[in-house]
Design an enzyme around this catalytic site. Structure first.
Site, mmCIF file in Angstrom:
data_model
loop_
_atom_site.group_PDB
_atom_site.id
_atom_site.type_symbol
_atom_site.label_atom_id
_atom_site.label_comp_id
_atom_site.label_asym_id
_atom_site.label_seq_id
_atom_site.Cartn_x
_atom_site.Cartn_y
_atom_site.Cartn_z
ATOM 1 C CE1 TYR A 1 5.493 -2.901 0.692
ATOM 2 C CE2 TYR A 1 4.831 -2.019 -1.415
ATOM 3 C CZ TYR A 1 4.522 -2.846 -0.526
ATOM 4 O OH TYR A 1 3.323 -3.542 -0.596
ATOM 5 C CB SER B 1 3.928 -4.754 -4.474
ATOM 6 O OG SER B 1 3.102 -3.567 -4.902
ATOM 7 C CE LYS C 1 5.591 -6.129 -0.736
ATOM 8 N NZ LYS C 1 4.954 -7.597 -0.128
HETATM 9 P P1 NAP Z 1 -3.399 -5.314 5.512
HETATM 10 O O1 NAP Z 1 -4.783 -5.173 5.313
HETATM 11 O O2 NAP Z 1 -2.887 -3.939 6.423
HETATM 12 O O3 NAP Z 1 -3.240 -6.660 6.629
HETATM 13 C C1 NAP Z 1 -2.140 -6.791 7.264
HETATM 14 C C2 NAP Z 1 -2.047 -8.064 8.004
HETATM 15 O O4 NAP Z 1 -0.736 -8.433 8.229
HETATM 16 C C3 NAP Z 1 -2.798 -7.962 9.382
HETATM 17 O O5 NAP Z 1 -3.605 -9.072 9.513
HETATM 18 C C4 NAP Z 1 -1.780 -7.686 10.198
HETATM 19 O O6 NAP Z 1 -2.209 -8.211 11.481
HETATM 20 C C5 NAP Z 1 -0.692 -8.560 9.807
HETATM 21 N N1 NAP Z 1 0.716 -8.194 9.920
HETATM 22 C C6 NAP Z 1 1.240 -7.029 9.809
HETATM 23 N N2 NAP Z 1 2.413 -7.196 10.135
HETATM 24 C C7 NAP Z 1 3.034 -8.449 10.570
HETATM 25 C C8 NAP Z 1 4.039 -9.041 10.917
HETATM 26 N N3 NAP Z 1 5.238 -8.368 10.987
HETATM 27 N N4 NAP Z 1 3.878 -10.386 10.872
HETATM 28 C C9 NAP Z 1 2.699 -11.116 10.783
HETATM 29 N N5 NAP Z 1 1.736 -10.790 10.616
HETATM 30 C C10 NAP Z 1 1.690 -8.988 10.526
HETATM 31 O O7 NAP Z 1 -2.133 -5.346 4.426
HETATM 32 P P2 NAP Z 1 -2.617 -6.147 2.904
HETATM 33 O O8 NAP Z 1 -2.851 -4.641 2.270
HETATM 34 O O9 NAP Z 1 -3.401 -7.141 2.835
HETATM 35 O O10 NAP Z 1 -1.179 -6.463 2.495
HETATM 36 C C11 NAP Z 1 -0.732 -7.864 2.543
HETATM 37 C C12 NAP Z 1 0.344 -7.976 1.556
HETATM 38 O O11 NAP Z 1 -0.154 -7.597 0.336
HETATM 39 C C13 NAP Z 1 1.658 -7.252 1.789
HETATM 40 O O12 NAP Z 1 2.659 -8.168 1.455
HETATM 41 C C14 NAP Z 1 1.731 -6.060 0.951
HETATM 42 O O13 NAP Z 1 3.037 -5.520 0.739
HETATM 43 C C15 NAP Z 1 0.941 -6.722 -0.291
HETATM 44 N N6 NAP Z 1 0.467 -5.566 -1.337
HETATM 45 C C16 NAP Z 1 -0.657 -4.881 -0.814
HETATM 46 C C17 NAP Z 1 -1.337 -4.082 -1.900
HETATM 47 C C18 NAP Z 1 -2.416 -3.303 -1.382
HETATM 48 O O14 NAP Z 1 -2.633 -2.356 -2.262
HETATM 49 N N7 NAP Z 1 -3.237 -3.534 -0.463
HETATM 50 C C19 NAP Z 1 -0.845 -3.930 -3.053
HETATM 51 C C20 NAP Z 1 0.584 -4.865 -3.207
HETATM 52 C C21 NAP Z 1 0.781 -5.612 -2.389
HETATM 53 P P3 NAP Z 1 -1.466 -7.784 12.975
HETATM 54 O O15 NAP Z 1 -1.602 -6.287 13.153
HETATM 55 O O16 NAP Z 1 -2.375 -8.754 14.084
HETATM 56 O O17 NAP Z 1 -0.224 -8.463 13.050
#
Ligand code: NAP
Length: 260
Positions: A164, A151, A168
């Site tokens: 968090y 991130s 990261k």
């Molecule tokens: P999201 O839209 O909330 O999606 C989360 C996904 O992860 C869902 O498919 C959920 O499904 C699954 N999940 C949650 N906990 C899990 C676990 N313990 N084991 C396996 N699957 C799990 O999240 P996102 O924003 O795409 O984030 C994905 C990655 O991007 C993360 O590493 C996050 O830190 C990183 N990131 C996101 C952002 C942002 O702005 N969105 C920015 C920087 C980095 P279930 O509920 O079925 O498990």
């Protein structure tokens, strides 16, 4: 975005990709893009209904996908994830380690120990374990690629995302260390550091106008990313177009402050 062609012919044809946390958000967008680029993808997350729904969407578009429940902190789930990929597609070439948890909001030193442990278990330890456990499969193919999803806050900690952010930052180190170790096995290890991507995870940044205005002030491009804007970067990093790139982190943040 509408006039940008995000699709490329079949540059990942025949590759088998395992993506964690890939039934929604960034993980799903990456899985979809890699499958569009010719890969066979295995999607996974904790809830079976989410896995089924993600598979329905991918297969509905004619993409090659399988799915399985995998909570990344559960050893037996990780084993099933990899064995499913091997059973369905014959091996594994690429791991995208994307899962993260952030159960709290606040400064790093106000984080409860149990919450700290949870964050590090999912965000860092599971990434390390998944990488360790996938290695025999990737080695069997003569090489491949691992990508971590870090991130922007890994470079510039956000005080509301204290622990968090530190988890990261640690992924940036894991990327470097694993890349050095695995280069002689023809395995490249890279990382993506997204800025703010519109997903459920980031909803506090846009759930109301004032939160969104504050967030947008930090983004020179003045908009949040769409999940699919992470897909092309992942596809590039695990394709032969990036054959000489390892130990690298690509920041995909619309210009947010990161590093020099
Ligand atoms: P999201 O839209 O909330 O999606 C989360 C996904 O992860 C869902 O498919 C959920 O499904 C699954 N999940 C949650 N906990 C899990 C676990 N313990 N084991 C396996 N699957 C799990 O999240 P996102 O924003 O795409 O984030 C994905 C990655 O991007 C993360 O590493 C996050 O830190 C990183 N990131 C996101 C952002 C942002 O702005 N969105 C920015 C920087 C980095 P279930 O509920 O079925 O498990």
């Amino acid at each position: 975005m509408s006039n940008i062609n995000l699709s490329t012919a079949s540059k990942l044809k025949g590759k088998v990709v395992v993506v964690t946390a890939s039934t929604d958000g960034i993980g799903f967008a990456i899985a979809k893009r890699l499958a569009t680029d010719g890969a066979n993808v295995v999607v996974s997350s904790r809830k079976e209904k989410n896995v089924k729904e993600a598979l329905r969407k991918l297969k509905g578009e004619g993409l090659s996908a399988e799915g399985v429940v995998c909570h990344v902190a559960k050893a037996e789930d990780r084993a099933t994830l990899f064995s499913t990929a091997v059973e369905k597609f014959g091996g594994i070439d690429i791991l995208i380690s994307n899962a993260a948890a952030n159960p709290t909001a606040g400064p790093v030193l106000e984080c409860e120990e149990s919450v700290w442990d949870k964050i590090f278990e999912i965000n860092l330890k599971a990434a390390y374990l998944l990488s360790k456990e996938v290695l025999p499969y990737i080695k069997k193919r003569g090489g491949g690629s691992i990508i971590y999803v870090s991130s922007i806050v890994g470079f510039q900690p956000n005080n509301l995302l204290g622990a968090y952010s530190v988890s990261k930052t640690a992924l940036l180190g894991l990327t470097k260390a694993a890349a050095q170790d695995l280069a002689s096995d023809n395995i490249r290890v890279n990382c993506i550091a997204p800025g703010i991507v519109k997903t459920r995870f980031s909803s506090p940044f846009y759930e109301n106008k004032s939160a969104e205005d504050i967030a947008l002030q930090k983004i020179p491009m003045n908009r949040m990313a769409l999940p699919q804007e992470m897909g092309g970067v992942a596809s590039f990093l695990c394709s032969d177009d990036a054959s000489y790139i390892t130990g690298e982190t690509i920041v995909v943040s619309g210009g947010m402050a990161s590093r020099l």
